[in-house]
Design an enzyme around this catalytic site. Structure first.
Site, PDB file in Angstrom:
ATOM      1  N   GLU A   1       0.859  -1.398  -0.184  1.00 52.19           N
ATOM      2  CA  GLU A   1      -0.072   0.173   0.033  1.00 52.19           C
ATOM      3  C   GLU A   1       0.921   1.322   0.092  1.00 52.19           C
ATOM      4  O   GLU A   1       2.078   1.242   0.064  1.00 52.19           O
ATOM      5  CB  GLU A   1      -1.076  -0.054   1.302  1.00 52.19           C
ATOM      6  CG  GLU A   1      -2.050  -1.027   1.124  1.00 52.19           C
ATOM      7  CD  GLU A   1      -3.049  -1.147   2.185  1.00 52.19           C
ATOM      8  OE1 GLU A   1      -2.619  -0.431   3.477  1.00 52.19           O
ATOM      9  OE2 GLU A   1      -3.965  -1.789   2.314  1.00 52.19           O
TER      10      GLU A   1
ATOM     11  N   HIS B   1      -8.983   9.684   3.062  1.00 50.58           N
ATOM     12  CA  HIS B   1      -8.382   8.660   2.169  1.00 50.58           C
ATOM     13  C   HIS B   1      -8.804   9.073   0.685  1.00 50.58           C
ATOM     14  O   HIS B   1      -9.789   9.658   0.612  1.00 50.58           O
ATOM     15  CB  HIS B   1      -9.165   7.373   2.385  1.00 50.58           C
ATOM     16  CG  HIS B   1      -8.669   6.251   2.049  1.00 50.58           C
ATOM     17  ND1 HIS B   1      -8.734   5.886   0.775  1.00 50.58           N
ATOM     18  CD2 HIS B   1      -8.097   5.169   2.316  1.00 50.58           C
ATOM     19  CE1 HIS B   1      -8.050   4.923   0.551  1.00 50.58           C
ATOM     20  NE2 HIS B   1      -7.674   4.430   1.508  1.00 50.58           N
TER      21      HIS B   1
ATOM     22  N   ARG C   1      -0.704   8.773   1.769  1.00 49.51           N
ATOM     23  CA  ARG C   1      -1.960   9.299   1.799  1.00 49.51           C
ATOM     24  C   ARG C   1      -2.091  10.824   1.669  1.00 49.51           C
ATOM     25  O   ARG C   1      -3.029  11.182   0.814  1.00 49.51           O
ATOM     26  CB  ARG C   1      -2.926   8.847   2.776  1.00 49.51           C
ATOM     27  CG  ARG C   1      -3.439   7.851   2.428  1.00 49.51           C
ATOM     28  CD  ARG C   1      -4.318   7.341   3.569  1.00 49.51           C
ATOM     29  NE  ARG C   1      -4.316   5.758   3.287  1.00 49.51           N
ATOM     30  CZ  ARG C   1      -4.724   5.006   4.094  1.00 49.51           C
ATOM     31  NH1 ARG C   1      -5.339   5.272   5.402  1.00 49.51           N
ATOM     32  NH2 ARG C   1      -4.792   3.624   4.059  1.00 49.51           N
TER      33      ARG C   1
ATOM     34  N   HIS D   1     -11.366   9.903   6.945  1.00 52.41           N
ATOM     35  CA  HIS D   1     -11.141   8.617   6.835  1.00 52.41           C
ATOM     36  C   HIS D   1     -10.648   8.264   8.428  1.00 52.41           C
ATOM     37  O   HIS D   1     -11.072   7.221   9.104  1.00 52.41           O
ATOM     38  CB  HIS D   1     -10.182   8.245   5.958  1.00 52.41           C
ATOM     39  CG  HIS D   1      -9.774   6.557   5.938  1.00 52.41           C
ATOM     40  ND1 HIS D   1     -10.578   5.568   6.033  1.00 52.41           N
ATOM     41  CD2 HIS D   1      -8.658   5.863   6.322  1.00 52.41           C
ATOM     42  CE1 HIS D   1     -10.251   4.448   5.939  1.00 52.41           C
ATOM     43  NE2 HIS D   1      -9.055   4.572   6.068  1.00 52.41           N
TER      44      HIS D   1
ATOM     45  N   ARG E   1      -0.952   9.204   9.161  1.00 59.29           N
ATOM     46  CA  ARG E   1      -0.801   7.721   9.309  1.00 59.29           C
ATOM     47  C   ARG E   1      -0.363   6.748   8.072  1.00 59.29           C
ATOM     48  O   ARG E   1      -1.052   7.148   7.262  1.00 59.29           O
ATOM     49  CB  ARG E   1      -2.159   7.119   9.945  1.00 59.29           C
ATOM     50  CG  ARG E   1      -2.096   5.699  10.090  1.00 59.29           C
ATOM     51  CD  ARG E   1      -3.285   5.049  10.761  1.00 59.29           C
ATOM     52  NE  ARG E   1      -4.592   5.365  10.046  1.00 59.29           N
ATOM     53  CZ  ARG E   1      -5.099   4.488   9.108  1.00 59.29           C
ATOM     54  NH1 ARG E   1      -4.437   3.072   8.822  1.00 59.29           N
ATOM     55  NH2 ARG E   1      -6.303   4.611   8.711  1.00 59.29           N
TER      56      ARG E   1
HETATM   57  P1  FAD Z   1     -14.062   0.992  16.122  1.00 54.99           P
HETATM   58  O1  FAD Z   1     -13.568  -0.404  15.170  1.00 54.99           O
HETATM   59  O2  FAD Z   1     -14.523   2.070  15.173  1.00 54.99           O
HETATM   60  O3  FAD Z   1     -14.958   0.672  17.066  1.00 54.99           O
HETATM   61  C1  FAD Z   1     -15.713   1.598  17.958  1.00 54.99           C
HETATM   62  C2  FAD Z   1     -16.694   0.890  18.712  1.00 54.99           C
HETATM   63  O4  FAD Z   1     -17.121   1.996  19.837  1.00 54.99           O
HETATM   64  C3  FAD Z   1     -17.679   0.447  17.851  1.00 54.99           C
HETATM   65  O5  FAD Z   1     -18.379  -0.632  18.557  1.00 54.99           O
HETATM   66  C4  FAD Z   1     -18.889   1.540  18.362  1.00 54.99           C
HETATM   67  O6  FAD Z   1     -20.171   1.239  18.443  1.00 54.99           O
HETATM   68  C5  FAD Z   1     -18.457   1.772  19.853  1.00 54.99           C
HETATM   69  N1  FAD Z   1     -18.863   3.293  20.348  1.00 54.99           N
HETATM   70  C6  FAD Z   1     -18.627   4.453  19.915  1.00 54.99           C
HETATM   71  N2  FAD Z   1     -19.138   5.281  20.705  1.00 54.99           N
HETATM   72  C7  FAD Z   1     -19.640   4.604  21.740  1.00 54.99           C
HETATM   73  C8  FAD Z   1     -20.339   5.133  22.850  1.00 54.99           C
HETATM   74  N3  FAD Z   1     -20.675   6.352  22.978  1.00 54.99           N
HETATM   75  N4  FAD Z   1     -20.786   4.242  23.742  1.00 54.99           N
HETATM   76  C9  FAD Z   1     -20.793   2.804  23.495  1.00 54.99           C
HETATM   77  N5  FAD Z   1     -20.072   2.276  22.306  1.00 54.99           N
HETATM   78  C10 FAD Z   1     -19.408   3.226  21.520  1.00 54.99           C
HETATM   79  N6  FAD Z   1      -6.954   0.560   9.235  1.00 54.99           N
HETATM   80  C11 FAD Z   1      -6.050  -0.375   8.989  1.00 54.99           C
HETATM   81  O7  FAD Z   1      -5.101  -0.457   9.610  1.00 54.99           O
HETATM   82  N7  FAD Z   1      -6.313  -1.264   7.959  1.00 54.99           N
HETATM   83  C12 FAD Z   1      -7.235  -1.212   6.863  1.00 54.99           C
HETATM   84  O8  FAD Z   1      -7.310  -1.905   6.071  1.00 54.99           O
HETATM   85  C13 FAD Z   1      -8.179  -0.149   7.318  1.00 54.99           C
HETATM   86  N8  FAD Z   1      -9.252   0.119   6.433  1.00 54.99           N
HETATM   87  C14 FAD Z   1     -10.390   0.719   6.640  1.00 54.99           C
HETATM   88  C15 FAD Z   1     -11.560   0.869   5.979  1.00 54.99           C
HETATM   89  C16 FAD Z   1     -12.413   1.723   6.285  1.00 54.99           C
HETATM   90  C17 FAD Z   1     -13.823   1.796   5.492  1.00 54.99           C
HETATM   91  C18 FAD Z   1     -12.564   2.396   7.602  1.00 54.99           C
HETATM   92  C19 FAD Z   1     -13.742   3.241   7.933  1.00 54.99           C
HETATM   93  C20 FAD Z   1     -11.377   2.373   8.279  1.00 54.99           C
HETATM   94  C21 FAD Z   1     -10.290   1.656   7.789  1.00 54.99           C
HETATM   95  N9  FAD Z   1      -9.040   1.547   8.783  1.00 54.99           N
HETATM   96  C22 FAD Z   1      -8.100   0.711   8.383  1.00 54.99           C
HETATM   97  C23 FAD Z   1      -9.065   2.351  10.342  1.00 54.99           C
HETATM   98  C24 FAD Z   1      -9.363   1.158  11.188  1.00 54.99           C
HETATM   99  O9  FAD Z   1     -10.432   0.270  10.701  1.00 54.99           O
HETATM  100  C25 FAD Z   1      -9.865   1.777  12.320  1.00 54.99           C
HETATM  101  O10 FAD Z   1      -9.192   2.892  12.723  1.00 54.99           O
HETATM  102  C26 FAD Z   1      -9.934   1.037  13.320  1.00 54.99           C
HETATM  103  O11 FAD Z   1     -10.736  -0.313  13.005  1.00 54.99           O
HETATM  104  C27 FAD Z   1     -10.502   1.545  14.697  1.00 54.99           C
HETATM  105  O12 FAD Z   1     -10.715   0.567  15.661  1.00 54.99           O
HETATM  106  P2  FAD Z   1     -11.242   0.857  16.915  1.00 54.99           P
HETATM  107  O13 FAD Z   1     -11.298  -0.250  17.907  1.00 54.99           O
HETATM  108  O14 FAD Z   1     -10.693   1.969  17.548  1.00 54.99           O
HETATM  109  O15 FAD Z   1     -12.565   1.553  16.632  1.00 54.99           O
HETATM  110  C1  SIN Z   2      -7.516   0.702   2.769  1.00 53.46           C
HETATM  111  O1  SIN Z   2      -7.777  -0.396   2.464  1.00 53.46           O
HETATM  112  O2  SIN Z   2      -7.168   1.611   1.890  1.00 53.46           O
HETATM  113  C2  SIN Z   2      -7.506   1.148   3.987  1.00 53.46           C
HETATM  114  C3  SIN Z   2      -6.239   1.044   4.749  1.00 53.46           C
HETATM  115  C4  SIN Z   2      -6.166   1.969   6.093  1.00 53.46           C
HETATM  116  O3  SIN Z   2      -6.990   2.790   6.323  1.00 53.46           O
HETATM  117  O4  SIN Z   2      -4.991   1.861   6.580  1.00 53.46           O
END
Ligand code: FAD
Ligand code: SIN
Length: 541
Positions: A112, A240, A291, A352, A387
């Site tokens: 990537e 993104h 990015r 993103h 990032r």
């Molecule tokens: P999340 O996975 O967002 O989980 C947050 C949780 O908190 C959810 O369950 C939500 O419901 C809960 N929540 C929020 N507020 C409250 C509240 N007030 N009370 C109770 N619950 C609450 N990163 C990579 O490294 N590789 C990738 O390939 C990649 N692809 C991506 C593709 C997309 C489309 C997106 C959107 C992001 C991508 N990212 C990627 C970024 C990465 O997915 C996220 O940064 C990461 O998953 C965040 O994980 P987290 O556990 O911190 O939060």
């Molecule tokens: C992607 O698949 O392009 C998302 C990867 C990332 O957010 O790190």
């Protein structure tokens, strides 16, 4: 109603679930999540998890790529931890049943933007869904973890909830749990805990166009800010480069479909609407530049050409390979009449990822005692001003693991007497009859942020946004105080607070760096780069 537990975790994405997995080995856990347990940013992750897993790569390469992408603002020590501890957590995910795409006995490693090597472990183009599935399955089977779905954390419990401690100095504050809205029963409960972990994900819904799901309303950032924790680098919102262009819906919480960076890693070429390849004008790494550079290049081409989208072209690769690597993207595009094996894909940048957040030490501790943060809501220092692709899931794993170790130590060495904290006070609050106020204000904050606090910024635009956000903040606070709490009101309050934090930090940075580009200060400062730090001086609750 009151519940008590050793550890309260807020959020069921990778950070919350992985922390629960680790903490359950020595303590009881209540995990609250505001929708169903799989709904999270994690569930939509496509590209994968960056990690050094083959002999031709090295930790030093991954460290350097991360530091370069971060525009000299990463904390090198934290990056070393991230990179060196990564592989053991990937293996742990596999031990609980995560199925990554393999090539024989080896990982099928993808490439990537910003990476000098192919090092992205993935499950086709649905990595997040697979990781979330495995974690949810595991965590749901552990008896000392209670998962409460449709439970939304409103605010953290600290000294400010207790009359006689209300004015205690901000630097000696503790967190003892949270007020939680039980959405189905329309009741606010109190969950008291010796340790509380914010794992509430991102902030993308503060913009009109975002890859983030509807849950990404920045609740954790706002709760931490209100409670007096330190936050940092909120100006670094990552756009993104390639989300699927659509003419938009009328829904307040749109989620743009992502076209993974792995498509560019696989050979995808960016073209203007007239078909010209343009990245050569901006960076020698072409489509595989970090990015911030690619998103800015697209933004500049769109403005120059007066167009709404550019194209991503993967048609030169064999159709059979495209379908194997990107089945989800292929199907989604086909469903709207775009055959990516033959047609160019219309794409635009979309909000993103939040690179800043709640400041933590190298073991996930925030500036409030007994409050930890992990995943996107936290600021570990590994992302700097931008990032590196696929470092987010990695950060969530490594630093959740470390937060769990700190919680273990806390529970073993510090006895916590949970104080008496009053129940949620609902006396005199009204039931709102003007829902239009909520949806209108949410649209307004998104429009403001998209128009004035996007990829290219200026002091004039930021000041304009700030004035309007301050007014919105006051209007929402007034509405909040008078009415019974409900999800969209709580989330609106958090969105407005996050908009305020982003603008405030953006105004503090008098230079351009990484994801923050200002027309007034187009160059990076020559001084030693520093983080912007923000903290609420006046407790509001
Ligand atoms: P999340 O996975 O967002 O989980 C947050 C949780 O908190 C959810 O369950 C939500 O419901 C809960 N929540 C929020 N507020 C409250 C509240 N007030 N009370 C109770 N619950 C609450 N990163 C990579 O490294 N590789 C990738 O390939 C990649 N692809 C991506 C593709 C997309 C489309 C997106 C959107 C992001 C991508 N990212 C990627 C970024 C990465 O997915 C996220 O940064 C990461 O998953 C965040 O994980 P987290 O556990 O911190 O939060
Ligand atoms: C992607 O698949 O392009 C998302 C990867 C990332 O957010 O790190």
């Amino acid at each position: 109603m009151e519940k008590t537990t050793d550890v309260l975790i807020i959020g069921s994405g990778i950070a919350g679930l992985y922390t629960a997995l680790k903490v359950s080995k020595f303590a009881n856990v209540i995990l609250v999540t505001k929708k169903e347990k799989t709904e999270s940013g994690t569930n939509y992750a496509q590209g994968g998890i960056a990690s050094v897993l083959d002999g031709t790569d090295s930790f030093e390469n991954h460290i350097n790529d991360t530091l370069v992408a971060g525009a000299a603002l990463c904390d090198r020590e934290r990056v070393e931890i991230l990179v060196k501890e990564g592989p053991e957590h990937i293996r742990e995910l596999m031990e609980i049943g995560t199925r990554f795409t393999m090539s024989g006995n080896e990982f099928d490693l993808a490439r990537e933007g910003g990476h000098s090597h192919a090092r992205i472990v993935h499950a086709q183009d649905l990595t997040g869904r697979e990781v979330e599935r495995a974690l949810v399955e595991y965590v749901s089977s552990v008896p000392n973890i209670t998962i409460l779905e449709n439970h939304l954390a409103i605010d953290l419990l600290t000294e400010h909830n207790i009359k006689k401690l209300k004015n205690s100095p901000i630097d000696s504050r503790h967190c003892w749990g949270a007020y939680i809205l039980d959405i189905e029963n329309e009741k606010v409960i109190k969950i008291k805990a010796c340790a509380t972990v914010l794992a509430s994900g991102g902030i993308g819904q503060v913009y009109l166009h975002t890859t983030n799901p509807a849950i990404a309303t920045g609740d954790g950032f706002a709760m931490a800010y209100r409670a007096g924790a330190r936050l940092s680098n909120m100006e670094f919102i990552q756009f993104h480069p390639t989300s699927l262009y659509s003419t938009g819906t009328s829904s307040t919480r749109e989620q743009a479909f992502l076209i993974s960076e792995a498509v560019r890693g696989f050979g995808g070429i960016l073209r203007t609407k007239s078909g010209d390849r343009f990245m050569g004008k901006y960076d020698s790494r072409l489509e595989l530049a970090p990015r911030d550079i690619v998103a800015r290049a697209i933004d500049s081409e769109l403005k120059k050409e007066g167009e709404d989208f550019v194209y991503l072209d993967i048609t030169r690769k064999p159709a059979s390979e495209i379908k194997v690597h990107f089945p989800n993207i292929y199907e989604k595009c086909l469903s709207i009449g775009i055959d990516i094996t033959k047609d160019f894909i219309p794409v635009v940048p979309a909000a993103h990822y939040a690179c800043g957040g709640v400041i933590v030490d190298s073991f996930g501790s925030t500036s409030l005692q007994f409050l930890y943060a992990a995943g996107e809501v936290s600021m570990t220092g590994v992302h700097g001003a931008n990032r590196l692709a696929s470092n987010s899931l990695l950060e969530a794993l490594v630093y959740s693991g470390r937060a769990s170790a700190a919680i273990k130590k806390q529970l073993e060495t510090k006895s916590t007497v949970l104080p008496q904290i009053p129940d949620w006070d609902e006396a005199g609050v009204l039931t709102p009859d003007e829902m239009v106020v909520i949806s209108h204000s949410e649209k307004e904050v998104k429009q403001l942020m998209s128009d004035y606090v996007g990829i290219v910024r200026s002091d004039l635009r930021l000041e304009r946004a700030q004035r309007r956000i301050n007014t919105l903040f006051e209007e929402v606070e007034e509405f909040y105080k008078k009415n019974k709490v409900f999800s969209s009101l709580i989330e609106l309050r958090n969105l407005v607070t996050c908009a305020y934090l982003i603008v405030k930090c953006a105004l503090l940075r008098k230079e351009s760096r990484g994801l923050h580009f200002s027309l007034d200060y187009p160059a990076s400062s020559q001084d030693v780069p520093s983080d912007t730090v923000i903290r609420n001086k006046y407790q509001k609750s």
